[in-house]
Design a protein around this motif. Structure first.
Motif, PDB file in Angstrom:
ATOM      1  N   GLY A 106       0.821  -1.201   0.000  1.00  0.00           N
ATOM      2  CA  GLY A 106       0.000   0.000   0.000  1.00  0.00           C
ATOM      3  C   GLY A 106       0.855   1.250   0.000  1.00  0.00           C
ATOM      4  O   GLY A 106       2.069   1.200  -0.167  1.00  0.00           O
ATOM      5  N   GLN A 107       0.233   2.382   0.225  1.00  0.00           N
ATOM      6  CA  GLN A 107       0.939   3.672   0.227  1.00  0.00           C
ATOM      7  C   GLN A 107       1.837   3.812   1.457  1.00  0.00           C
ATOM      8  O   GLN A 107       2.835   4.512   1.405  1.00  0.00           O
ATOM      9  N   LYS A 108       1.503   3.145   2.559  1.00  0.00           N
ATOM     10  CA  LYS A 108       2.292   3.256   3.785  1.00  0.00           C
ATOM     11  C   LYS A 108       3.314   2.137   3.931  1.00  0.00           C
ATOM     12  O   LYS A 108       3.921   1.992   4.987  1.00  0.00           O
ATOM     13  N   THR A 109       3.522   1.367   2.887  1.00  0.00           N
ATOM     14  CA  THR A 109       4.484   0.266   2.931  1.00  0.00           C
ATOM     15  C   THR A 109       5.892   0.840   2.860  1.00  0.00           C
ATOM     16  O   THR A 109       6.257   1.497   1.882  1.00  0.00           O
ATOM     17  N   LYS A 110       6.677   0.600   3.896  1.00  0.00           N
ATOM     18  CA  LYS A 110       8.054   1.102   3.960  1.00  0.00           C
ATOM     19  C   LYS A 110       9.053   0.075   3.451  1.00  0.00           C
ATOM     20  O   LYS A 110      10.079   0.417   2.894  1.00  0.00           O
ATOM     21  N   LEU A 111       8.754  -1.215   3.647  1.00  0.00           N
ATOM     22  CA  LEU A 111       9.698  -2.265   3.272  1.00  0.00           C
ATOM     23  C   LEU A 111       8.934  -3.420   2.640  1.00  0.00           C
ATOM     24  O   LEU A 111       7.892  -3.829   3.136  1.00  0.00           O
ATOM     25  N   VAL A 112       9.473  -3.926   1.528  1.00  0.00           N
ATOM     26  CA  VAL A 112       8.912  -5.091   0.854  1.00  0.00           C
ATOM     27  C   VAL A 112       9.994  -6.156   0.824  1.00  0.00           C
ATOM     28  O   VAL A 112      11.119  -5.890   0.411  1.00  0.00           O
ATOM     29  N   TYR A 113       9.650  -7.361   1.291  1.00  0.00           N
ATOM     30  CA  TYR A 113      10.589  -8.481   1.281  1.00  0.00           C
ATOM     31  C   TYR A 113      10.115  -9.504   0.260  1.00  0.00           C
ATOM     32  O   TYR A 113       8.958  -9.897   0.251  1.00  0.00           O
ATOM     33  N   SER A 114      11.019  -9.921  -0.606  1.00  0.00           N
ATOM     34  CA  SER A 114      10.681 -10.906  -1.625  1.00  0.00           C
ATOM     35  C   SER A 114      11.818 -11.920  -1.728  1.00  0.00           C
ATOM     36  O   SER A 114      12.994 -11.546  -1.720  1.00  0.00           O
ATOM     37  N   ASP A 115      11.453 -13.195  -1.846  1.00  0.00           N
ATOM     38  CA  ASP A 115      12.472 -14.210  -2.049  1.00  0.00           C
ATOM     39  C   ASP A 115      12.312 -14.898  -3.404  1.00  0.00           C
ATOM     40  O   ASP A 115      12.979 -15.888  -3.677  1.00  0.00           O
ATOM     41  N   ASN A 116      11.440 -14.363  -4.254  1.00  0.00           N
ATOM     42  CA  ASN A 116      11.252 -14.917  -5.589  1.00  0.00           C
ATOM     43  C   ASN A 116      10.928 -13.764  -6.532  1.00  0.00           C
ATOM     44  O   ASN A 116       9.800 -13.272  -6.578  1.00  0.00           O
ATOM     45  N   ALA A 159      26.649 -10.793  -1.593  1.00  0.00           N
ATOM     46  CA  ALA A 159      26.695 -12.039  -2.354  1.00  0.00           C
ATOM     47  C   ALA A 159      27.190 -13.157  -1.462  1.00  0.00           C
ATOM     48  O   ALA A 159      28.143 -12.991  -0.711  1.00  0.00           O
ATOM     49  N   GLU A 160      26.509 -14.287  -1.547  1.00  0.00           N
ATOM     50  CA  GLU A 160      26.926 -15.481  -0.833  1.00  0.00           C
ATOM     51  C   GLU A 160      26.956 -16.628  -1.830  1.00  0.00           C
ATOM     52  O   GLU A 160      26.618 -16.456  -2.995  1.00  0.00           O
ATOM     53  N   SER A 161      27.335 -17.805  -1.370  1.00  0.00           N
ATOM     54  CA  SER A 161      27.509 -18.918  -2.293  1.00  0.00           C
ATOM     55  C   SER A 161      26.198 -19.363  -2.937  1.00  0.00           C
ATOM     56  O   SER A 161      26.158 -19.661  -4.112  1.00  0.00           O
ATOM     57  N   GLN A 162      25.114 -19.436  -2.194  1.00  0.00           N
ATOM     58  CA  GLN A 162      23.839 -19.904  -2.729  1.00  0.00           C
ATOM     59  C   GLN A 162      22.876 -18.777  -3.093  1.00  0.00           C
ATOM     60  O   GLN A 162      22.141 -18.879  -4.061  1.00  0.00           O
ATOM     61  N   THR A 163      22.847 -17.731  -2.287  1.00  0.00           N
ATOM     62  CA  THR A 163      21.884 -16.652  -2.500  1.00  0.00           C
ATOM     63  C   THR A 163      22.569 -15.294  -2.450  1.00  0.00           C
ATOM     64  O   THR A 163      23.642 -15.148  -1.887  1.00  0.00           O
ATOM     65  N   ASN A 164      21.912 -14.333  -3.038  1.00  0.00           N
ATOM     66  CA  ASN A 164      22.371 -12.954  -3.008  1.00  0.00           C
ATOM     67  C   ASN A 164      21.279 -12.107  -2.372  1.00  0.00           C
ATOM     68  O   ASN A 164      20.098 -12.323  -2.611  1.00  0.00           O
ATOM     69  N   TYR A 165      21.677 -11.148  -1.559  1.00  0.00           N
ATOM     70  CA  TYR A 165      20.740 -10.248  -0.899  1.00  0.00           C
ATOM     71  C   TYR A 165      20.908  -8.860  -1.492  1.00  0.00           C
ATOM     72  O   TYR A 165      22.021  -8.380  -1.666  1.00  0.00           O
ATOM     73  N   PHE A 166      19.794  -8.220  -1.791  1.00  0.00           N
ATOM     74  CA  PHE A 166      19.790  -6.884  -2.367  1.00  0.00           C
ATOM     75  C   PHE A 166      18.928  -5.973  -1.513  1.00  0.00           C
ATOM     76  O   PHE A 166      17.865  -6.381  -1.063  1.00  0.00           O
ATOM     77  N   LEU A 167      19.371  -4.765  -1.319  1.00  0.00           N
ATOM     78  CA  LEU A 167      18.544  -3.721  -0.732  1.00  0.00           C
ATOM     79  C   LEU A 167      18.365  -2.680  -1.811  1.00  0.00           C
ATOM     80  O   LEU A 167      19.329  -2.037  -2.244  1.00  0.00           O
ATOM     81  N   LEU A 168      17.149  -2.528  -2.284  1.00  0.00           N
ATOM     82  CA  LEU A 168      16.844  -1.653  -3.411  1.00  0.00           C
ATOM     83  C   LEU A 168      15.926  -0.517  -2.967  1.00  0.00           C
ATOM     84  O   LEU A 168      15.168  -0.660  -2.020  1.00  0.00           O
ATOM     85  N   LYS A 169      16.005   0.585  -3.695  1.00  0.00           N
ATOM     86  CA  LYS A 169      15.132   1.729  -3.437  1.00  0.00           C
ATOM     87  C   LYS A 169      14.649   2.261  -4.769  1.00  0.00           C
ATOM     88  O   LYS A 169      15.383   2.279  -5.754  1.00  0.00           O
ATOM     89  N   LEU A 170      13.411   2.725  -4.806  1.00  0.00           N
ATOM     90  CA  LEU A 170      12.823   3.279  -6.014  1.00  0.00           C
ATOM     91  C   LEU A 170      13.557   4.559  -6.400  1.00  0.00           C
ATOM     92  O   LEU A 170      13.830   5.397  -5.545  1.00  0.00           O
ATOM     93  N   LYS A 171      13.897   4.715  -7.684  1.00  0.00           N
ATOM     94  CA  LYS A 171      14.606   5.915  -8.149  1.00  0.00           C
ATOM     95  C   LYS A 171      13.681   7.102  -8.169  1.00  0.00           C
ATOM     96  O   LYS A 171      12.528   7.047  -8.401  1.00  0.00           O
TER      97      LYS A 171
END
Length: 171
Positions: A106-116, A159-171
């Motif tokens: 929603g409009q008040k969503t500060k953080l979105v977590y996704s694993d796919n 970056a790790e051996s099996q998975t990579n973690y990203f912290l992204l922000k809307l431009k």
């Protein structure tokens, strides 16, 4: 004889700058690269392939500590959306920062977590809140992910051996 010595000394003096300039190029230290690019980059070294679970947990904890530093303390009326499975530590950390869990973006969503990324690509593209952060856990590299999500800028990449973690922000 004196003229020969003068000629040899002349060539010797001329060869000093060339000898000094032919040094090999030195690598950019990791901290300097981060300062120049603005992207924090942490990668497990090849020597430490036999990393224990506690070391992996430490790396993930370090990543989430950095994520939490981008969220203001005791946020009011802000929430986070999780389309994947969050660990207990992660969800309790987010709740301690004042974020409530939401069932939809929603409009008040500060953080979105996704694993796919494939599953959530359309939902992430519909995100409109400029202050929102996206935590993405994926097995693809940075170049592949940014090709799909060009509207986001990378704040943190781990970056790790099996998975990579990203912290992204809307431009």
């Amino acid at each position: 004889m004196k003229q020969t010595i003068n000629i040899i000394a002349f060539f010797f003096v001329l060869s000093i700058p060339f000898a000094l300039s032919s040094q090999t190029r030195k690598a950019i230290p990791a901290g300097r690269y981060e300062a120049l690019s603005g992207i924090k980059n942490s990668r497990a070294s090849k020597i430490n392939e036999t990393v224990t679970n506690s070391d992996k947990k430490e790396a993930v904890t370090l990543f989430w500590t950095e994520v939490l530093s981008h969220i203001p303390d005791k946020s009011t009326n802000l929430n986070f959306f999780s389309s994947g499975k969050l660990e207990d530590y992660e969800s309790s950390s987010l709740k301690s920062k004042g974020l409530g869990q939401s069932s939809q973006i929603g409009q008040k969503t500060k953080l979105v977590y996704s694993d796919n990324l494939k599953r959530d690509e359309n939902a992430l593209k519909s995100l409109k809140n400029k202050d929102s952060l996206i935590v993405l856990k994926d097995n693809r590299e940075l170049k592949e992910v940014m090709g799909l999500l060009s509207q986001f800028e990378v704040l943190l990449y781990q970056a790790e051996s099996q998975t990579n973690y990203f912290l992204l922000k809307l431009k």
